[in-house]
Design a protein around this motif. Structure first.
Motif, PDB file in Angstrom:
ATOM      1  N   GLU A  38      36.514  41.878  38.408  1.00 22.23           N
ATOM      2  CA  GLU A  38      36.554  42.984  37.587  1.00 22.23           C
ATOM      3  C   GLU A  38      37.852  43.636  38.035  1.00 22.23           C
ATOM      4  O   GLU A  38      38.798  44.258  37.246  1.00 22.23           O
ATOM      5  N   ASP A  39      37.863  43.729  39.547  1.00 18.04           N
ATOM      6  CA  ASP A  39      38.831  44.937  39.923  1.00 18.04           C
ATOM      7  C   ASP A  39      40.141  43.989  40.322  1.00 18.04           C
ATOM      8  O   ASP A  39      41.310  44.639  40.553  1.00 18.04           O
ATOM      9  N   HIS A  40      40.397  42.693  39.938  1.00 16.28           N
ATOM     10  CA  HIS A  40      41.592  42.040  40.205  1.00 16.28           C
ATOM     11  C   HIS A  40      41.498  41.040  39.081  1.00 16.28           C
ATOM     12  O   HIS A  40      41.258  39.751  39.233  1.00 16.28           O
ATOM     13  N   PRO A  41      42.254  41.451  37.835  1.00 14.40           N
ATOM     14  CA  PRO A  41      42.242  40.548  36.751  1.00 14.40           C
ATOM     15  C   PRO A  41      43.111  39.314  36.655  1.00 14.40           C
ATOM     16  O   PRO A  41      42.905  38.373  36.027  1.00 14.40           O
ATOM     17  N   HIS A  42      44.014  39.260  37.672  1.00 11.05           N
ATOM     18  CA  HIS A  42      44.897  38.057  37.743  1.00 11.05           C
ATOM     19  C   HIS A  42      44.575  37.265  39.173  1.00 11.05           C
ATOM     20  O   HIS A  42      45.493  36.518  39.662  1.00 11.05           O
ATOM     21  N   SER A  43      43.339  37.318  39.777  1.00 10.40           N
ATOM     22  CA  SER A  43      43.090  36.774  40.864  1.00 10.40           C
ATOM     23  C   SER A  43      42.460  35.477  40.360  1.00 10.40           C
ATOM     24  O   SER A  43      42.269  35.169  39.193  1.00 10.40           O
ATOM     25  N   GLN A  44      42.125  34.521  41.413  1.00  9.77           N
ATOM     26  CA  GLN A  44      41.353  33.097  41.186  1.00  9.77           C
ATOM     27  C   GLN A  44      40.196  33.396  40.366  1.00  9.77           C
ATOM     28  O   GLN A  44      39.545  34.568  40.725  1.00  9.77           O
ATOM     29  N   TYR A  45      39.721  32.801  39.680  1.00 14.61           N
ATOM     30  CA  TYR A  45      38.600  32.824  39.040  1.00 14.61           C
ATOM     31  C   TYR A  45      37.765  31.343  39.047  1.00 14.61           C
ATOM     32  O   TYR A  45      38.335  30.394  39.477  1.00 14.61           O
ATOM     33  N   MET A  46      36.373  31.307  38.812  1.00 10.89           N
ATOM     34  CA  MET A  46      35.717  30.198  38.703  1.00 10.89           C
ATOM     35  C   MET A  46      34.965  29.997  37.539  1.00 10.89           C
ATOM     36  O   MET A  46      34.741  30.791  36.862  1.00 10.89           O
TER      37      MET A  46
END
Length: 121
Positions: A38-46
């Motif tokens: 939630e706090d890093h909208p453009h970070s890596q995701y799974m």
């Protein structure tokens, strides 16, 4: 029992596009999970998709590759209800520790004899 295909995606990848492609390819909304920070909208995701047969596995793998997947993991005999973020992360961490990473080319320098007693003066 079903399996879970989990992928780790690059930062620039659009998770909304991934969700759309998963749903339009025949998976139900309840068949997949996208894990976001939630706090890093453009970070890596799974993302995890529940797989029931080889056709679904091929479809999900193709979708993942089209959406810039970095690494995929297949967890057999697991349902989507068991695919919580903490559970999946625990299994991925265990697999990463178990992998034998390739080492760089190592040159072994052999010792040479140099001048020995056979040299005549």
């Amino acid at each position: 029992m079903s399996s879970i295909l989990t992928g780790i995606f690059e930062r620039h990848s659009d998770y909304k596009r991934l969700e759309n492609e998963v749903e339009t390819s025949g998976f139900e909304n309840s068949d997949y999970i996208v894990y976001l920070l939630e706090d890093h909208p453009h970070s890596q995701y799974m993302a995890s998709v529940q797989i029931r047969d080889n056709e679904q596995l091929t479809t999900a793998q193709n979708i993942f590759h089209q959406n810039s997947v970095v690494k995929t993991y297949l967890f057999e005999n697991m349902s989507i209800e068991q695919a919580s973020y903490s559970n999946i992360k625990k299994y991925i961490d265990a697999r990463c520790r178990a992998e034998i990473h390739s080492s760089p080319d190592v040159r072994i320098k052999v010792q040479h004899d140099g001048i020995n007693s056979e040299v005549k003066s």
